[in-house]
Design a protein around this motif. Sequence first.
Motif, PDB file in Angstrom:
ATOM      1  N   UNK A  24       0.014   7.921  12.340  1.00  0.00           N
ATOM      2  CA  UNK A  24       1.048   8.186  11.330  1.00  0.00           C
ATOM      3  C   UNK A  24       0.420   8.960  10.180  1.00  0.00           C
ATOM      4  N   UNK A  25       0.856  10.179   9.996  1.00  0.00           N
ATOM      5  CA  UNK A  25       0.277  11.112   9.018  1.00  0.00           C
ATOM      6  C   UNK A  25       1.100  11.126   7.744  1.00  0.00           C
ATOM      7  N   UNK A  26       0.397  10.991   6.609  1.00  0.00           N
ATOM      8  CA  UNK A  26       1.030  11.162   5.298  1.00  0.00           C
ATOM      9  C   UNK A  26       0.243  12.218   4.538  1.00  0.00           C
ATOM     10  N   UNK A  27       0.929  13.298   4.155  1.00  0.00           N
ATOM     11  CA  UNK A  27       0.311  14.409   3.436  1.00  0.00           C
ATOM     12  C   UNK A  27       0.927  14.490   2.050  1.00  0.00           C
ATOM     13  N   UNK A  28       0.090  14.379   1.024  1.00  0.00           N
ATOM     14  CA  UNK A  28       0.536  14.457  -0.369  1.00  0.00           C
ATOM     15  C   UNK A  28      -0.201  15.619  -1.002  1.00  0.00           C
ATOM     16  N   UNK A  29       0.537  16.618  -1.512  1.00  0.00           N
ATOM     17  CA  UNK A  29      -0.144  17.828  -1.972  1.00  0.00           C
ATOM     18  C   UNK A  29       0.582  18.468  -3.145  1.00  0.00           C
ATOM     19  N   UNK A  30      -0.233  19.106  -4.029  1.00  0.00           N
ATOM     20  CA  UNK A  30       0.346  19.863  -5.155  1.00  0.00           C
ATOM     21  C   UNK A  30      -0.651  20.918  -5.627  1.00  0.00           C
ATOM     22  N   UNK A  31      -0.255  22.205  -5.602  1.00  0.00           N
ATOM     23  CA  UNK A  31      -1.060  23.226  -6.274  1.00  0.00           C
ATOM     24  C   UNK A  31      -1.052  22.983  -7.779  1.00  0.00           C
ATOM     25  N   UNK A  50      -0.615  24.842 -10.307  1.00  0.00           N
ATOM     26  CA  UNK A  50       0.429  25.516 -11.090  1.00  0.00           C
ATOM     27  C   UNK A  50       1.836  25.059 -10.734  1.00  0.00           C
ATOM     28  N   UNK A  51       1.979  24.186  -9.762  1.00  0.00           N
ATOM     29  CA  UNK A  51       3.299  23.761  -9.304  1.00  0.00           C
ATOM     30  C   UNK A  51       3.743  22.492 -10.029  1.00  0.00           C
ATOM     31  N   UNK A  52       5.007  22.450 -10.416  1.00  0.00           N
ATOM     32  CA  UNK A  52       5.564  21.266 -11.046  1.00  0.00           C
ATOM     33  C   UNK A  52       5.992  20.294  -9.947  1.00  0.00           C
ATOM     34  N   UNK A  53       5.385  19.141  -9.933  1.00  0.00           N
ATOM     35  CA  UNK A  53       5.738  18.137  -8.931  1.00  0.00           C
ATOM     36  C   UNK A  53       5.012  18.364  -7.614  1.00  0.00           C
ATOM     37  N   UNK A  54       4.792  17.270  -6.895  1.00  0.00           N
ATOM     38  CA  UNK A  54       4.101  17.315  -5.613  1.00  0.00           C
ATOM     39  C   UNK A  54       5.102  17.119  -4.486  1.00  0.00           C
ATOM     40  N   UNK A  55       4.600  17.305  -3.258  1.00  0.00           N
ATOM     41  CA  UNK A  55       5.423  17.115  -2.064  1.00  0.00           C
ATOM     42  C   UNK A  55       4.709  16.129  -1.155  1.00  0.00           C
ATOM     43  N   UNK A  56       5.475  15.182  -0.606  1.00  0.00           N
ATOM     44  CA  UNK A  56       4.912  14.230   0.338  1.00  0.00           C
ATOM     45  C   UNK A  56       5.567  14.436   1.691  1.00  0.00           C
ATOM     46  N   UNK A 107      -8.394   8.171   5.061  1.00  0.00           N
ATOM     47  CA  UNK A 107      -7.828   9.030   4.017  1.00  0.00           C
ATOM     48  C   UNK A 107      -8.902   9.985   3.499  1.00  0.00           C
ATOM     49  N   UNK A 108      -8.526  11.248   3.338  1.00  0.00           N
ATOM     50  CA  UNK A 108      -9.394  12.257   2.726  1.00  0.00           C
ATOM     51  C   UNK A 108      -8.626  12.878   1.567  1.00  0.00           C
ATOM     52  N   UNK A 109      -9.216  12.787   0.385  1.00  0.00           N
ATOM     53  CA  UNK A 109      -8.569  13.260  -0.840  1.00  0.00           C
ATOM     54  C   UNK A 109      -9.440  14.346  -1.462  1.00  0.00           C
ATOM     55  N   UNK A 110      -8.835  15.446  -1.898  1.00  0.00           N
ATOM     56  CA  UNK A 110      -9.602  16.542  -2.506  1.00  0.00           C
ATOM     57  C   UNK A 110      -8.863  17.124  -3.695  1.00  0.00           C
ATOM     58  N   UNK A 111      -9.571  17.902  -4.497  1.00  0.00           N
ATOM     59  CA  UNK A 111      -8.954  18.573  -5.656  1.00  0.00           C
ATOM     60  C   UNK A 111      -8.856  20.074  -5.422  1.00  0.00           C
ATOM     61  N   UNK A 112      -8.603  20.444  -4.171  1.00  0.00           N
ATOM     62  CA  UNK A 112      -8.497  21.857  -3.821  1.00  0.00           C
ATOM     63  C   UNK A 112      -7.190  22.480  -4.253  1.00  0.00           C
ATOM     64  N   UNK A 113      -6.894  23.651  -3.670  1.00  0.00           N
ATOM     65  CA  UNK A 113      -5.763  24.448  -4.150  1.00  0.00           C
ATOM     66  C   UNK A 113      -4.410  23.858  -3.785  1.00  0.00           C
ATOM     67  N   UNK A 114      -4.365  22.942  -2.806  1.00  0.00           N
ATOM     68  CA  UNK A 114      -3.080  22.368  -2.418  1.00  0.00           C
ATOM     69  C   UNK A 114      -2.243  23.314  -1.578  1.00  0.00           C
ATOM     70  N   UNK A 115      -1.092  22.803  -1.107  1.00  0.00           N
ATOM     71  CA  UNK A 115      -0.175  23.592  -0.263  1.00  0.00           C
ATOM     72  C   UNK A 115       1.118  23.817  -1.036  1.00  0.00           C
ATOM     73  N   UNK A 116       1.581  25.060  -1.174  1.00  0.00           N
ATOM     74  CA  UNK A 116       2.832  25.310  -1.883  1.00  0.00           C
ATOM     75  C   UNK A 116       4.005  24.573  -1.234  1.00  0.00           C
ATOM     76  N   UNK A 117       4.971  24.214  -2.048  1.00  0.00           N
ATOM     77  CA  UNK A 117       6.089  23.387  -1.590  1.00  0.00           C
ATOM     78  C   UNK A 117       6.831  24.017  -0.414  1.00  0.00           C
ATOM     79  N   UNK A 118       7.009  25.320  -0.437  1.00  0.00           N
ATOM     80  CA  UNK A 118       7.807  25.953   0.606  1.00  0.00           C
ATOM     81  C   UNK A 118       7.055  26.069   1.944  1.00  0.00           C
ATOM     82  N   UNK A 119       5.760  25.684   1.964  1.00  0.00           N
ATOM     83  CA  UNK A 119       4.985  25.793   3.205  1.00  0.00           C
ATOM     84  C   UNK A 119       4.602  24.422   3.779  1.00  0.00           C
TER      85      UNK A 119
END
Length: 563
Positions: A105-112, A114-120, A56-68
């Motif tokens: 098996x890949x699990x991607x959890x991300x949230x910019x 400014x975005x409300x809620x994350x996407x997994x 697992x690699x976890x960061x506090x970067x910009x994240x990926x927008x939900x629509x992408x």
Amino acid sequence: MSDIRLLSPEIARQIAAGEVVSRPLDAVRELVDNALDAGATRIEIELEGGGLRLLRVRDNGVGIPEDQVSLAPLRHATSKLESVERVTTLGFRGEALWALAQAGRLTLLTRPAAQLGAVQLEAHQGSVTVRRVSAPAGTSVSITELFGHLPARLRTQAAPAAEVREVVTLLSRYVLHHPVLHWRLTVDGEPRLQHAPGDVRGAVGSVYGPLSANRVLKLDAQAGTLRLEGVLSRPELTRPRRDRMHFSVNGRPVLAPPELEKAVIDGYAELLPAGQAPLCVLNLTLPPEDVNPNVHPAKAHVALADLPALAEHVQHLVSQALSTHPLAGQIPALRMPAPTTGLTNAAPAAGNSTFPALRPLGVLSELYLLAEGDAGAGDLWIVDVHAAHERVLYERLTRELEATAPLELPEPELLHLTPGQLSRLHERDAELRGWGLDIEPFGAGLARLRSLPAAFAALSVPRLHELIVETALGDAPDPRRDLLGRLACAPALKAGRVTLENGSASLVALMACDQPWACPHGRPTVLRLSERDLAHAFGRRSARDVARGRDVSEAKVEREEAG
């Protein structure tokens, strides 16, 4: 042999994924690059079972927008690449997440932020699911069961301990080249590598310990389109291997071409003994169009435009940086010299601006000159007079070699050369003539010495002509430096011949040298014992200590009584 046929999409995916991710180390590298590209200031890595059970690699970067997010695991899907001729990010192929989804098996959890809620997103081979969840800003990528469905590849993996060792080595390099970030590696629940944000010296401390961190010098310089920054070790911190010479290009840790490693070592010149290498962490910043990172599957190598000119710039900047620092080594152990009489003063001479004004005190063992530092420091300096005199003669011979015309011999001297020497004579003929050394092949393993540099002719050196030819046609990587060093060594003051008078004269001449800190062979010319260390060895406080009014021994007694 069977007929040519197209591979099935499933097999093609597995082969291509293996090119990008063949072991957990590859996965860590790709995900850390993504985190850095995302502008993270904190990166945390977790491994279980050497990375095969969980990575697992976890960061506090910009994240990926939900629509992408749904595009992320697709092959060659990337937000980074605009032109293959101008790569400005660490990742650029758009294959990392796709390859990881094929290999495990890949699990991607991300949230910019400014975005409300994350996407997994969960992906494995061709299966992809996406759902909304709650999570902090940033991105976390987890891979489980790496190669679990590929038994042949799983059986060829290294033991977990060996893989962890390689990951620690890799992340140590990232820490050295990105020291302003927070780094943390956890292996099976136990912290293995941690670094708090700081400078490069602090990163050296995190990776190699405080002793090494205290023996590096900062460098930040520019030459043409190259910016070079980082640290170089002091000459006393060296190794017989080059495994602690670290380079990055535009933020990417790379295995440097031998030309750049040699350029750094050549920048130290005589400060390094033969066969030794420094510790260095050097970050090269170049125009993106002069760097091609797409020449190695793991991006560990890069192709560089005009490498010879780049190496020349690096050598010059390293040499220039070292010349701005005082480079006297610390005396490793305290030794009490016998009292001396008849002390004299030596007038300081103009020379290297970092070399202090020293006052001679006496001579030890008819070789070492004892001297006192200026009034502001009061340290004890020990000068190896032979090494100092060698340096003085070396610089004098260098100047004379460049300024005087060659001397034609009245009668050419006939020489016997080995096949290796004859071969090197053909290779170096133009270079040798540039020095004023004319050696003419004469057939059947013979050559004639017709002229030699006038600077050498008056030297009182046994077998002078033979020594010149043997060294000039030897296998040393820098025959000119090697020859000048050997010619400076022969007439230099030896043990048993050093007096207060000639030792003081050698010190005055050393102070006027351009590089006074080492002899031509890389040995130090001076060592220093600080007044503070001397005082502490006697249990007293130094005149430069902050504490006032009591000796160190008295303070120690008070602490013991209070305890």
